[in-house]
Design a protein around this motif. Structure first.
Motif, PDB file in Angstrom:
ATOM      1  N   GLN A  84       0.816  -1.217   0.000  1.00 33.19           N
ATOM      2  CA  GLN A  84       0.000   0.000   0.000  1.00 33.19           C
ATOM      3  C   GLN A  84       0.852   1.272   0.000  1.00 33.19           C
ATOM      4  N   LYS A  85       2.095   1.177   0.453  1.00 33.12           N
ATOM      5  CA  LYS A  85       2.990   2.331   0.463  1.00 33.12           C
ATOM      6  C   LYS A  85       3.664   2.553  -0.900  1.00 33.12           C
ATOM      7  N   CYS A  86       3.461   1.631  -1.831  1.00 31.65           N
ATOM      8  CA  CYS A  86       4.053   1.764  -3.166  1.00 31.65           C
ATOM      9  C   CYS A  86       3.151   2.605  -4.059  1.00 31.65           C
ATOM     10  N   GLN A  87       3.735   3.109  -5.145  1.00 32.95           N
ATOM     11  CA  GLN A  87       2.951   3.821  -6.156  1.00 32.95           C
ATOM     12  C   GLN A  87       2.098   2.828  -6.939  1.00 32.95           C
ATOM     13  N   VAL A  88       0.846   3.175  -7.141  1.00 35.74           N
ATOM     14  CA  VAL A  88      -0.079   2.284  -7.836  1.00 35.74           C
ATOM     15  C   VAL A  88      -0.096   2.646  -9.312  1.00 35.74           C
ATOM     16  N   ARG A  89       0.290   1.696 -10.163  1.00 33.51           N
ATOM     17  CA  ARG A  89       0.274   1.889 -11.608  1.00 33.51           C
ATOM     18  C   ARG A  89      -1.067   1.407 -12.172  1.00 33.51           C
ATOM     19  N   HIS A  90      -1.560   2.146 -13.168  1.00 40.10           N
ATOM     20  CA  HIS A  90      -2.847   1.805 -13.776  1.00 40.10           C
ATOM     21  C   HIS A  90      -2.697   0.557 -14.632  1.00 40.10           C
ATOM     22  N   CYS A  91      -3.618  -0.380 -14.442  1.00 44.79           N
ATOM     23  CA  CYS A  91      -3.640  -1.612 -15.218  1.00 44.79           C
ATOM     24  C   CYS A  91      -4.962  -1.693 -15.978  1.00 44.79           C
ATOM     25  N   PRO A  92      -5.059  -2.540 -16.992  1.00 45.78           N
ATOM     26  CA  PRO A  92      -6.295  -2.616 -17.791  1.00 45.78           C
ATOM     27  C   PRO A  92      -7.416  -3.420 -17.143  1.00 45.78           C
ATOM     28  N   HIS A  93      -7.285  -3.763 -15.838  1.00 38.82           N
ATOM     29  CA  HIS A  93      -8.286  -4.605 -15.174  1.00 38.82           C
ATOM     30  C   HIS A  93      -9.039  -3.803 -14.109  1.00 38.82           C
ATOM     31  N   PHE A  94      -9.481  -2.607 -14.490  1.00 40.62           N
ATOM     32  CA  PHE A  94     -10.134  -1.729 -13.516  1.00 40.62           C
ATOM     33  C   PHE A  94     -11.489  -2.289 -13.090  1.00 40.62           C
ATOM     34  N   LYS A  95     -12.265  -2.783 -14.044  1.00 38.21           N
ATOM     35  CA  LYS A  95     -13.613  -3.260 -13.734  1.00 38.21           C
ATOM     36  C   LYS A  95     -13.608  -4.677 -13.161  1.00 38.21           C
ATOM     37  N   THR A  96     -12.795  -5.543 -13.765  1.00 38.40           N
ATOM     38  CA  THR A  96     -12.746  -6.935 -13.313  1.00 38.40           C
ATOM     39  C   THR A  96     -11.307  -7.283 -12.930  1.00 38.40           C
ATOM     40  N   PRO A  97     -10.941  -7.218 -11.643  1.00 34.75           N
ATOM     41  CA  PRO A  97      -9.575  -7.544 -11.215  1.00 34.75           C
ATOM     42  C   PRO A  97      -9.207  -8.987 -11.523  1.00 34.75           C
ATOM     43  N   VAL A  98      -7.932  -9.201 -11.813  1.00 37.33           N
ATOM     44  CA  VAL A  98      -7.401 -10.542 -12.078  1.00 37.33           C
ATOM     45  C   VAL A  98      -6.348 -10.854 -11.015  1.00 37.33           C
ATOM     46  N   SER A  99      -5.720 -12.013 -11.117  1.00 31.00           N
ATOM     47  CA  SER A  99      -4.677 -12.373 -10.158  1.00 31.00           C
ATOM     48  C   SER A  99      -3.474 -11.442 -10.299  1.00 31.00           C
ATOM     49  N   GLY A 100      -2.706 -11.349  -9.224  1.00 26.41           N
ATOM     50  CA  GLY A 100      -1.559 -10.446  -9.236  1.00 26.41           C
ATOM     51  C   GLY A 100      -0.539 -10.785 -10.292  1.00 26.41           C
ATOM     52  N   SER A 101      -0.253 -12.079 -10.471  1.00 27.34           N
ATOM     53  CA  SER A 101       0.739 -12.488 -11.474  1.00 27.34           C
ATOM     54  C   SER A 101       0.272 -12.179 -12.889  1.00 27.34           C
ATOM     55  N   GLU A 102      -1.005 -12.424 -13.165  1.00 27.71           N
ATOM     56  CA  GLU A 102      -1.539 -12.128 -14.492  1.00 27.71           C
ATOM     57  C   GLU A 102      -1.515 -10.633 -14.778  1.00 27.71           C
ATOM     58  N   CYS A 103      -1.820  -9.841 -13.778  1.00 23.95           N
ATOM     59  CA  CYS A 103      -1.809  -8.383 -13.951  1.00 23.95           C
ATOM     60  C   CYS A 103      -0.395  -7.870 -14.209  1.00 23.95           C
ATOM     61  N   LEU A 104       0.569  -8.365 -13.440  1.00 21.05           N
ATOM     62  CA  LEU A 104       1.952  -7.910 -13.608  1.00 21.05           C
ATOM     63  C   LEU A 104       2.512  -8.312 -14.970  1.00 21.05           C
ATOM     64  N   LEU A 105       2.122  -9.486 -15.455  1.00 21.29           N
ATOM     65  CA  LEU A 105       2.567  -9.899 -16.789  1.00 21.29           C
ATOM     66  C   LEU A 105       2.012  -8.980 -17.867  1.00 21.29           C
ATOM     67  N   SER A 106       0.787  -8.508 -17.685  1.00 22.55           N
ATOM     68  CA  SER A 106       0.205  -7.589 -18.675  1.00 22.55           C
ATOM     69  C   SER A 106       0.923  -6.243 -18.687  1.00 22.55           C
ATOM     70  N   MET A 107       1.588  -5.895 -17.583  1.00 19.28           N
ATOM     71  CA  MET A 107       2.294  -4.611 -17.511  1.00 19.28           C
ATOM     72  C   MET A 107       3.600  -4.608 -18.309  1.00 19.28           C
ATOM     73  N   ILE A 108       4.118  -5.791 -18.614  1.00 22.16           N
ATOM     74  CA  ILE A 108       5.402  -5.859 -19.337  1.00 22.16           C
ATOM     75  C   ILE A 108       5.224  -6.418 -20.749  1.00 22.16           C
ATOM     76  N   GLU A 109       3.995  -6.568 -21.193  1.00 23.45           N
ATOM     77  CA  GLU A 109       3.756  -7.081 -22.538  1.00 23.45           C
ATOM     78  C   GLU A 109       4.171  -6.047 -23.585  1.00 23.45           C
ATOM     79  N   GLY A 110       4.478  -6.539 -24.783  1.00 25.05           N
ATOM     80  CA  GLY A 110       4.853  -5.629 -25.866  1.00 25.05           C
ATOM     81  C   GLY A 110       6.253  -5.078 -25.744  1.00 25.05           C
ATOM     82  N   GLY A 111       7.176  -5.852 -25.151  1.00 24.88           N
ATOM     83  CA  GLY A 111       8.559  -5.400 -25.073  1.00 24.88           C
ATOM     84  C   GLY A 111       8.875  -4.524 -23.884  1.00 24.88           C
ATOM     85  N   ASN A 112       8.011  -4.562 -22.841  1.00 32.06           N
ATOM     86  CA  ASN A 112       8.261  -3.790 -21.617  1.00 32.06           C
ATOM     87  C   ASN A 112       8.528  -2.313 -21.929  1.00 32.06           C
TER      88      ASN A 112
END
Length: 248
Positions: A84-112
């Motif tokens: 909670q003390k970290c900066q929160v980055r916007h992810c594409p799962h605003f309406k329907t949250p997914v697992s943490g690992s799946e969300c983090l993988l989506s953040m580095i897609e397309g060559g990071n």
């Protein structure tokens, strides 16, 4: 031991900087497992990470990771406080949250494209991260932070880029796509736009030549008229002198 770890970290960081444009401040994506390991090892991430990486860092996470830690209950309450003390980055799962690992993988897609570091203790997530070229991986072992060496996929990607024409057609396309997303290669649309900007109206030199011709024509006609007038005057002056001579 600490000096050797920093030497390895410095070597790996220079590799990612030179080949993938990783820059300071380093943005580090944390998952719940990494926060839990830091809590157990009594690691002060905000103090020790900048010392280890020898640069300014930004601790980041996503809403999906926070939501996952909330659902896991009291066992991961301390890890949730760290996240909670970290900066929160916007992810594409605003309406329907997914697992943490799946969300983090989506953040580095397309060559990071945002040059994230991944900090996790999840082995499955680590294996998937290593399949993405250009993603530095952090983990905790024996209560110490370690920057993993570049993965085989990352090294193969760099060698393919250096090879250039020796790469197969499919790999060329994927390499070019990753480089375009990182801003290292100009897209065809950008090249076309530049060509369109260079297109202009009629050549100004041709207009200037036409003006010079008209200017040259005007003084030539005027000079002819002046010459005719001078001849007429000279002729009129000579006639009376001849009459005077004749009378005398």
């Amino acid at each position: 031991m600490k000096i050797t770890r920093q030497k390895h970290a410095k070597k790996h960081l220079s590799f990612f900087r030179n080949n993938f444009g990783v820059r300071e401040p380093y943005q580090i994506l944390l998952d719940g497992t990494f926060c839990q390991a830091a809590l157990r090892g009594r690691i002060q991430l905000r103090e020790q990470l900048p010392r280890y990486l020898m640069a300014e860092t930004q601790l980041c996470t996503t809403r999906c990771v926070l939501k996952e830690l909330e659902t896991l209950g009291k066992d991961l309450y301390g890890a949730k406080l760290i996240a909670q003390k970290c900066q929160v980055r916007h992810c594409p799962h605003f309406k329907t949250p997914v697992s943490g690992s799946e969300c983090l993988l989506s953040m580095i897609e397309g060559g990071n494209p945002h040059h994230y570091f991944m900090a996790t203790q999840d082995q499955n997530l680590s294996v998937k991260v290593k399949k993405q070229p250009g993603v530095p991986l952090l983990f905790i072992i024996q209560n110490t932070i370690v920057l993993d060496k570049p993965s085989a996929k990352t090294i193969a990607f760099v060698k393919a880029v250096e090879a250039g024409q020796l790469v197969s057609g499919h790999e060329k396309q994927s390499i070019r796509q990753l480089k375009e997303e990182q801003g290292l290669v100009k897209t065809p649309d950008q090249k076309r736009r530049k060509k369109r900007k260079r297109i202009s109206g009629p050549n100004p030199l041709s207009c200037l030549k036409k003006k010079k011709k008209t200017q040259d024509a005007k003084p030539s006609s005027a000079s002819r008229k002046k010459r005719k007038r001078i001849r007429n005057r000279s002729a009129s002056k000579t006639v009376p002198s001849e009459k005077v001579n004749a009378e005398g």
